[in-house]
Scaffold this active site. Sequence first.
Site, PDB file in Angstrom:
ATOM      1  N   ASN A 134      35.895 -43.729 -11.740  1.00 44.48           N
ATOM      2  CA  ASN A 134      35.111 -44.445 -12.737  1.00 44.48           C
ATOM      3  C   ASN A 134      33.666 -44.377 -12.283  1.00 44.48           C
ATOM      4  OD1 ASN A 134      34.616 -47.965 -13.526  1.00 44.48           O
ATOM      5  ND2 ASN A 134      34.054 -46.175 -14.703  1.00 44.48           N
ATOM      6  N   GLY A 135      32.792 -43.941 -13.189  1.00 46.44           N
ATOM      7  CA  GLY A 135      31.375 -43.830 -12.841  1.00 46.44           C
ATOM      8  C   GLY A 135      30.853 -42.477 -13.249  1.00 46.44           C
TER       9      GLY A 135
ATOM     10  N   CYS B  84      35.478 -45.750 -17.630  1.00 48.27           N
ATOM     11  CA  CYS B  84      36.871 -45.455 -17.333  1.00 48.27           C
ATOM     12  C   CYS B  84      37.455 -46.621 -16.551  1.00 48.27           C
ATOM     13  CB  CYS B  84      36.963 -44.202 -16.481  1.00 48.27           C
ATOM     14  SG  CYS B  84      36.212 -42.774 -17.279  1.00 48.27           S
TER      15      CYS B  84
ATOM     16  N   GLY C 126      38.583 -47.445 -21.804  1.00 46.14           N
ATOM     17  CA  GLY C 126      38.686 -46.057 -22.228  1.00 46.14           C
ATOM     18  C   GLY C 126      39.951 -45.829 -23.001  1.00 46.14           C
TER      19      GLY C 126
ATOM     20  N   TYR D 192      29.148 -56.493 -21.582  1.00 46.78           N
ATOM     21  CA  TYR D 192      30.019 -55.871 -22.564  1.00 46.78           C
ATOM     22  C   TYR D 192      31.332 -55.299 -22.006  1.00 46.78           C
ATOM     23  CZ  TYR D 192      31.852 -52.575 -25.951  1.00 46.78           C
ATOM     24  OH  TYR D 192      32.680 -51.910 -26.792  1.00 46.78           O
TER      25      TYR D 192
HETATM   26  P1  AMP Z   1      24.971 -50.274 -32.301  1.00 49.03           P
HETATM   27  O1  AMP Z   1      25.720 -50.496 -33.560  1.00 49.03           O
HETATM   28  O2  AMP Z   1      24.780 -48.812 -32.004  1.00 49.03           O
HETATM   29  O3  AMP Z   1      23.709 -51.048 -32.163  1.00 49.03           O
HETATM   30  O4  AMP Z   1      25.932 -50.792 -31.113  1.00 49.03           O
HETATM   31  C1  AMP Z   1      25.991 -52.156 -30.827  1.00 49.03           C
HETATM   32  C2  AMP Z   1      27.407 -52.609 -30.812  1.00 49.03           C
HETATM   33  O5  AMP Z   1      28.139 -51.781 -29.911  1.00 49.03           O
HETATM   34  C3  AMP Z   1      27.543 -54.031 -30.332  1.00 49.03           C
HETATM   35  O6  AMP Z   1      28.392 -54.706 -31.220  1.00 49.03           O
HETATM   36  C4  AMP Z   1      28.177 -53.924 -28.962  1.00 49.03           C
HETATM   37  O7  AMP Z   1      29.150 -54.898 -28.751  1.00 49.03           O
HETATM   38  C5  AMP Z   1      28.815 -52.580 -28.956  1.00 49.03           C
HETATM   39  N1  AMP Z   1      28.678 -51.882 -27.673  1.00 49.03           N
HETATM   40  C6  AMP Z   1      27.779 -52.066 -26.711  1.00 49.03           C
HETATM   41  N2  AMP Z   1      28.013 -51.228 -25.683  1.00 49.03           N
HETATM   42  C7  AMP Z   1      29.079 -50.476 -26.037  1.00 49.03           C
HETATM   43  C8  AMP Z   1      29.822 -49.409 -25.408  1.00 49.03           C
HETATM   44  N3  AMP Z   1      29.494 -48.953 -24.220  1.00 49.03           N
HETATM   45  N4  AMP Z   1      30.849 -48.863 -26.082  1.00 49.03           N
HETATM   46  C9  AMP Z   1      31.191 -49.304 -27.291  1.00 49.03           C
HETATM   47  N5  AMP Z   1      30.542 -50.298 -27.934  1.00 49.03           N
HETATM   48  C10 AMP Z   1      29.502 -50.878 -27.317  1.00 49.03           C
END
Ligand code: AMP
Length: 491
Positions: A124-125, A23, A49, A264
């Site tokens: 947030n958290g 968030c 978010g 990220y």
């Molecule tokens: P996956 O396809 O499940 O392996 O997710 C990896 C992808 O999700 C990567 O391209 C990351 O940039 C992205 N990613 C990593 N953490 C998050 C997050 N918390 N929320 C949304 N996307 C994420």
Amino acid sequence: MAFIGGTAEVEHSCEDDKLREECGVFGILGHNDAAALTALGLHALQHRGQEACGIVTFDGNKFNSERRLGLVGDGFNKQSVIDCLQGELAIGHVRYSTTGSTVLRNVQPLFADLHSGGFAVAHNGNITNARTLRDELIRDGAICQSTSDTEVILHLIARSQKTRIIERFIEGLRLLEGAYAWVCLTNGMLIGARDPVGIRPLVIGLLDGAYILASETCALDIVGAEFVREVQNGEVVVITEDGLESHLPFPQRPARPCIFEYIYFARPDSMVGGRNVYEVRKDMGRQLAAEAPSDVDVVVPIPDSGVPAALGFAEASSLPFELGIIRNHYVGRTFIEPEQQIRALGVKLKHSANRGVIAGKRIVLIDDSVVRGTTSKKLVSMMREAGAREVHMRIACPEIKYGDYYGIDTPDRKELLAATMSCEEMRAFMGADSLTFLSVDGLYKSMGYEGRDNSMPQFTDHCFTGDYPTPLTDVKGNEMSRQLSLLAEVR
Ligand code: AMP
């Protein structure tokens, strides 16, 4: 913020097939345009978010609240909405993206009329003992309005016997475990607080003499505010028209901010812990190139998250950097309904191959992280279909092996690819010619350290190491009840 209680039904759309986002919080005291500036600040924090957003203001007489499902640009784009939010004191919140429990009562800021006056909170958290506290509160007669862990603090403040509101708030904080960055508002005070190890970020800014609190510096930049400093781990700041007062109510502990902000979450143009996030990500790419050099023709980022690391990787390897995958930014959540057929198309809707730079080439794909492996698997096969001769994967963070309980909201451990497979199994699953993750020490090196100091780690990095810096009371409680019900079944 997380959801507890029985009513939260959660469906997952294609976009949710990964970690969910956190968030974002924003607050300002002492400005005529408090609500409009808060809307702008939330707009800059939208990446944290996208499910819902809200603003609460105090106008000298009463509190005003507007909360919306959806994006800030859709919910707060009309002057008529901002006009309903009079006052020089405002706080706002953007909420992470789940499709379930999308009910307005969970949308923050949450507000309560306490004995001492109104109190609004944006969080947030994730409070890791919220369920336990909530059960106790309910047993004691509390009536909860939302299914969010955030509400617990309002009940704790309401029940405190202390006289001053700030003492009541701090007394409530003492009972909380886990990760929090709070921005709260009363009829004359803006309050900010970070948990004792400072897992989630919170910064202080100044605009025309008005103090601002925000999750990230990009929210200060958008309103033209100057960065003052970060709220320290374990610090509570109280801002009134007389200025800012700092409290350090907890025993001093070394800070351990979440390293995933750098990997990220945070926007690349934000400064976190004095570091430019974009530069850190490039350094992660450079370090990855040093650890896992690739004999290829071209470096291709997985957009957008892999771009800075891929730039660093290409630069350190003296290889060309090309946009071999093009991202469609107009894939709205409403279009990606959780229908099985459409879910399967998910990544194709979002990414397409740029054949011209891929066909006949040996490529290395760079992404910031792998969660379930869905993105990597689909994109490796897309690259092969587009004619790539070899497809190598390099990931600019270590294997995510452990679940998160601090607001990132990772899927169950069993759904994390790296928790269930060896690196070679993951490579085969993705269909890549080779696969390497940045090492944990390499991650710390790209942050300017020699490596991870195992006796005193500088960051919250449990996703990779399983080292959780706070107790996980609710998780352990759940585990205990699971064991007890298993025992009952056996009997
Ligand atoms: P996956 O396809 O499940 O392996 O997710 C990896 C992808 O999700 C990567 O391209 C990351 O940039 C992205 N990613 C990593 N953490 C998050 C997050 N918390 N929320 C949304 N996307 C994420």
